[in-house]
Each structure stands twice: as C-alpha cells, then as structure tokens.
Scaffold this motif. Structure first.
Motif, PDB file in Angstrom:
ATOM      1  N   VAL A  19      49.176 -37.760  26.631  1.00 31.44           N
ATOM      2  CA  VAL A  19      50.393 -38.348  27.208  1.00 31.44           C
ATOM      3  C   VAL A  19      51.216 -39.044  26.127  1.00 31.44           C
ATOM      4  N   VAL A  20      50.559 -39.816  25.277  1.00 29.41           N
ATOM      5  CA  VAL A  20      51.263 -40.501  24.192  1.00 29.41           C
ATOM      6  C   VAL A  20      51.902 -39.493  23.250  1.00 29.41           C
ATOM      7  N   ARG A  21      51.177 -38.409  22.973  1.00 32.96           N
ATOM      8  CA  ARG A  21      51.738 -37.371  22.095  1.00 32.96           C
ATOM      9  C   ARG A  21      52.985 -36.746  22.707  1.00 32.96           C
ATOM     10  N   ARG A  22      52.959 -36.509  24.016  1.00 30.24           N
ATOM     11  CA  ARG A  22      54.085 -35.842  24.673  1.00 30.24           C
ATOM     12  C   ARG A  22      55.267 -36.760  24.918  1.00 30.24           C
ATOM     13  N   TYR A  23      54.964 -37.981  25.370  1.00 29.41           N
ATOM     14  CA  TYR A  23      56.038 -38.840  25.866  1.00 29.41           C
ATOM     15  C   TYR A  23      56.340 -40.043  24.992  1.00 29.41           C
ATOM     16  N   GLY A  24      55.508 -40.299  24.014  1.00 29.63           N
ATOM     17  CA  GLY A  24      55.746 -41.434  23.159  1.00 29.63           C
ATOM     18  C   GLY A  24      55.168 -42.723  23.721  1.00 29.63           C
TER      19      GLY A  24
END
Length: 240
Positions: free
Chosen positions: A84-89
C-alpha cells in the motif's frame, strides 16, 4: 518476512473500492483481511462495500487481501501494508480483519503506516496462558477496536477480552464491543456490526470524531470500555 519481501504465491491485493482509483485522490487505505474459510467470509464483503460508500468521497480506498494459502496471514498482512505504501505513498492504513484475519491485523499493526486496527471475532491462541503471550506493544499509538459475539462457539470471546485488557494497558485508545447473542459470523446483527466498524474507521482515518458509544468506549476504564454492548439498531441514527 520483511515489509518489502514478496508475498506467498497467490497473495495479492484485491481491486480497490472507493475514491476514484487515482493515487492523487487517496487519503487513506483500509486493508481487509478475511478469515480462514472462503465459504464463511463473515462481515468482510459488506464492510468493504460500506466503507467505499461512506468514505470514497473523502479519498478512502478499501483493498481486500487475497491470501495465497501459504505462509502466515500475519506475514501477508505486513507485506500488504508495505505494498500500500509503495502504491499510494505516505497515507494512513487501517488493518481490518475477521477471524484469522483479525489476529493478523492485531499482530501486523507495528508498521509505521498503520494508524488503526479493527479485529472482528479474532481467532486467538486459546491455550492456557496464551493470552499473556500474545504481543500488544505493536498496538501502541494506534486506535484499536475489537468486536466479538458473546455466543461465539469457534473463537472464545473471553480470549479477546483478555487480550484487550492487556492492550489497554499499553494503549489507552483501545476499546472492545460485545455483540450479545451473536455467533462467530456476526450474522444476526450484521447491520450494527458494519455500522460500528465504519464509524470507527472513518473517525480514526478521516474525521477524528466517533459516535457517542465509540467515544465512551475509548474513554472508559476497563472493564467498562472493553465490554461495551453493541446496541440493537446502532447506526440508524449515527451522530444524530
């Protein structure tokens, strides 16, 4: 497994629900962690739909984690938060799980992106003394809600109470609701359970406000705030 390690084969994030699908509009992500049986998903599916309806306009996105069948659910949950962090920051993440997914949500809460945890009828280790061994320090600094049916014949509701009592000592922002007469699937009071979950998630991730019962449960000392009864009809006049 580290946050960036690949998941077990077949593990993936389901299609996003809510917001409009563009990364620039996403303000928070709910990771829904299903239970151990695909035939008995509990309230995960209706919760995903309700969160998309209630929070989509504010940028909330819900992803259901598809478990590959190998590896631990905790490891998959940790990978999913990193994904999620990789995709959405840099967006806040809610871990919301049912049954085995509920336990995974509690255990994987230590990732710095996680700001709240929702555990529905969590499947905990019920061996003698096991409650004292379940870690709770990872819940510090998170908003935590546990929901359990009092007639759950599969996962002992007293096990989640004991864990909640320990968690409350490490993290005052912990509460637990009891769904009287309901079983493991939380079917009899599904509307109320979903409404409670949505109220908690939106308050933790978007508005900073909760309905009066949730506010009272978070503020109440144990055991009051850990045995809060879920009222019949909850959600029909939220914030009214």
């Amino acid at each position: 497994m580290s946050h960036d390690a690949p998941p077990a084969r077949g593990t993936r994030l389901g299609r996003a629900a809510g917001a409009n699908g563009t990364y620039s509009t996403v303000s928070g992500v709910v990771l829904l962690l299903p239970g151990s049986s695909r035939w008995h998903p509990g309230p995960v599916r209706p919760l995903a739909r309700a969160l998309a309806r209630a929070g989509g306009a504010d940028g909330l996105v819900a992803h259901t984690l598809v478990h590959g069948g190998r590896g631990s659910r905790e490891e998959d949950a940790r990978w999913a938060v990193g994904e999620v962090v990789r995709r959405y920051g840099d967006v806040p993440v809610c871990l919301a799980g049912y049954d085995a997914g509920g336990r995974a949500a509690l255990l994987a809460a230590g990732h710095e992106a996680v700001n709240c945890v929702l555990a529905l009828a969590p499947s905990l280790d019920e061996a003698p003394g096991a409650a004292a061994r379940e870690p709770v320090k990872q819940l510090s600094g998170r908003q935590v809600l546990i929901v359990h049916g009092t007639n759950d014949a599969r996962c002992d509701p007293e096990a989640s109470f004991r864990l909640a009592a320990r968690a409350k000592k490490a993290n005052r922002a912990t509460c637990r609701f009891e769904v009287h007469s309901d079983g493991h699937g939380l079917r009899d009071h599904r509307f109320e359970v979903v409404a409670l979950a949505v109220d908690f998630v939106l308050g933790a991730m978007i508005s900073g406000r909760w309905s009066r019962p949730v506010t009272d449960a978070l503020a109440a000392p144990p055991p009051l705030g850990l045995r809060m009864p879920l009222a019949s009809g909850f959600g029909r006049s939220l914030r009214g």
